[in-house]
Write a protein that holds these residues in place. Structure first.
Motif, mmCIF file in Angstrom:
data_model
loop_
_atom_site.group_PDB
_atom_site.id
_atom_site.type_symbol
_atom_site.label_atom_id
_atom_site.label_comp_id
_atom_site.label_asym_id
_atom_site.label_seq_id
_atom_site.Cartn_x
_atom_site.Cartn_y
_atom_site.Cartn_z
ATOM 1 N N LEU A 213 13.917 3.019 8.781
ATOM 2 C CA LEU A 213 12.961 3.915 7.830
ATOM 3 C C LEU A 213 11.663 4.044 8.731
ATOM 4 O O LEU A 213 11.253 3.019 9.694
ATOM 5 C CB LEU A 213 12.416 2.731 6.739
ATOM 6 N N ALA A 214 10.692 4.898 8.429
ATOM 7 C CA ALA A 214 9.594 5.007 9.100
ATOM 8 C C ALA A 214 8.363 3.890 8.827
ATOM 9 O O ALA A 214 7.921 3.622 9.656
ATOM 10 C CB ALA A 214 8.869 6.446 8.557
ATOM 11 N N ASP A 215 8.711 3.379 7.497
ATOM 12 C CA ASP A 215 7.855 2.290 7.161
ATOM 13 C C ASP A 215 8.164 0.812 7.700
ATOM 14 O O ASP A 215 9.375 0.509 7.220
ATOM 15 C CB ASP A 215 7.765 2.052 5.590
ATOM 16 N N LYS A 216 7.626 0.578 8.787
ATOM 17 C CA LYS A 216 8.072 -0.725 9.261
ATOM 18 C C LYS A 216 7.940 -1.928 8.628
ATOM 19 O O LYS A 216 8.901 -3.001 8.417
ATOM 20 C CB LYS A 216 7.316 -1.037 10.588
ATOM 21 N N TYR A 217 7.182 -2.114 7.563
ATOM 22 C CA TYR A 217 6.997 -3.216 6.537
ATOM 23 C C TYR A 217 8.003 -3.266 5.450
ATOM 24 O O TYR A 217 8.372 -4.278 5.581
ATOM 25 C CB TYR A 217 5.497 -3.218 6.095
ATOM 26 N N GLU A 218 8.610 -1.907 5.201
ATOM 27 C CA GLU A 218 9.756 -2.098 4.553
ATOM 28 C C GLU A 218 10.799 -2.544 5.025
ATOM 29 O O GLU A 218 11.573 -3.189 4.630
ATOM 30 C CB GLU A 218 9.809 -0.559 3.773
ATOM 31 N N MET A 219 11.088 -1.999 6.380
ATOM 32 C CA MET A 219 12.089 -2.359 7.102
ATOM 33 C C MET A 219 12.221 -3.892 7.485
ATOM 34 O O MET A 219 13.159 -4.607 7.378
ATOM 35 C CB MET A 219 12.168 -1.947 8.629
ATOM 36 N N TYR A 220 10.971 -4.567 7.756
ATOM 37 C CA TYR A 220 10.740 -6.041 7.791
ATOM 38 C C TYR A 220 11.277 -6.784 6.750
ATOM 39 O O TYR A 220 11.837 -7.773 6.534
ATOM 40 C CB TYR A 220 9.307 -6.237 8.163
ATOM 41 N N ARG A 221 11.033 -6.154 5.333
ATOM 42 C CA ARG A 221 11.291 -6.788 4.107
ATOM 43 C C ARG A 221 13.075 -6.684 3.870
ATOM 44 O O ARG A 221 13.409 -7.812 3.518
ATOM 45 C CB ARG A 221 10.631 -5.982 2.889
ATOM 46 N N LEU A 222 13.238 -5.466 4.187
ATOM 47 C CA LEU A 222 14.825 -5.429 4.393
ATOM 48 C C LEU A 222 15.645 -6.386 5.065
ATOM 49 O O LEU A 222 16.476 -6.988 4.739
ATOM 50 C CB LEU A 222 15.307 -4.013 4.391
ATOM 51 N N LEU A 223 15.204 -6.207 6.224
ATOM 52 C CA LEU A 223 15.770 -7.119 7.522
ATOM 53 C C LEU A 223 15.561 -8.634 6.880
ATOM 54 O O LEU A 223 16.555 -9.210 7.198
ATOM 55 C CB LEU A 223 15.045 -7.003 8.559
ATOM 56 N N SER A 224 14.545 -8.985 6.672
ATOM 57 C CA SER A 224 14.245 -10.473 6.367
ATOM 58 C C SER A 224 15.214 -10.864 4.971
ATOM 59 O O SER A 224 15.914 -11.727 5.253
ATOM 60 C CB SER A 224 12.822 -10.849 5.757
#
Length: 203
Positions: free
Chosen positions: A133-144
């Motif tokens: 995703l372009a949104d790194k904060y959303e990727m961080y949430r998904l990864l976490s």
């Protein structure tokens, strides 16, 4: 960094699957026979292993052992793990990872017992995939959430049953997690792996 295929976060064990990947990576780099195929690059996908000490810190800081070792349903255990917090120090590492890998990510289990010689644990624990995703904060949430879900799968009913059947003690199990790029290409709105298969070895 861009030139590293294999990295680790933490000082604990890589787990069974992580050890296997590290070994294969070292073999490929040591023996150039893998370079003899025209148009084909043989390598492991870029991988980062969260070592078992991260799992220990997560479990202890969030006081998760009472619910994890209870007879609570899988859904309840999963919810409690998702609500918990990963060590804050991981955030910068994950954002650095997002700068390097521009593909979807597979979040894979790598427990101490996986890939053991006598009692294989293949398929016992969960694997998750998250999109790029372009949104790194959303990727961080998904990864976490994916990492915490892999941790939770250690304590699901099927895992506990398999532990009992193989005479292992669940409170001695520890989980490392492999974050691995998914190798493939985008076609329109979809991402397809190059190919899939099983590699068998003979000792």
């Amino acid at each position: 960094d861009y030139y590293s295929n294999f990295a680790r976060i933490g000082q604990g064990s890589l787990g069974g699957k992580g050890r296997g990947l590290a070994f294969i990576d070292s073999i490929i780099k040591k023996y150039p026979i893998c370079d003899n195929f025209d148009g084909v690059t043989v390598s492991i996908p870029r991988s980062v292993v969260l070592c078992t000490d991260i799992f220990d810190e997560f479990m202890e800081e969030n006081n998760l052992f009472p619910i994890a070792l209870s007879d609570a349903p899988d859904e309840v255990i999963l919810d409690k793990f998702i609500e918990a917090n990963l060590p804050h120090s991981l955030k910068d590492d994950f954002f650095a990872l997002f700068d390097v890998i521009d593909k979807p990510l597979a979040i894979r289990s790598s427990s101490l017992l996986e890939d053991s010689h006598y009692q294989p644990f293949a398929g016992v624990y969960s694997t998750y995939m998250i999109p790029r995703l372009a949104d790194k904060y959303e990727m961080y949430r998904l990864l976490s959430d994916a990492i915490k879900s892999v941790y939770a799968s250690v304590y699901f009913a099927d895992s506990k049953a398999y532990m009992t059947a193989t005479s292992n003690l669940i409170d001695q199990e520890k989980m490392a997690v492999i974050i691995q790029e998914v190798v493939g290409n985008e076609y329109g709105d979809c991402f397809y792996p190059s190919f899939s298969g099983v590699g068998r070895s003979l000792n």
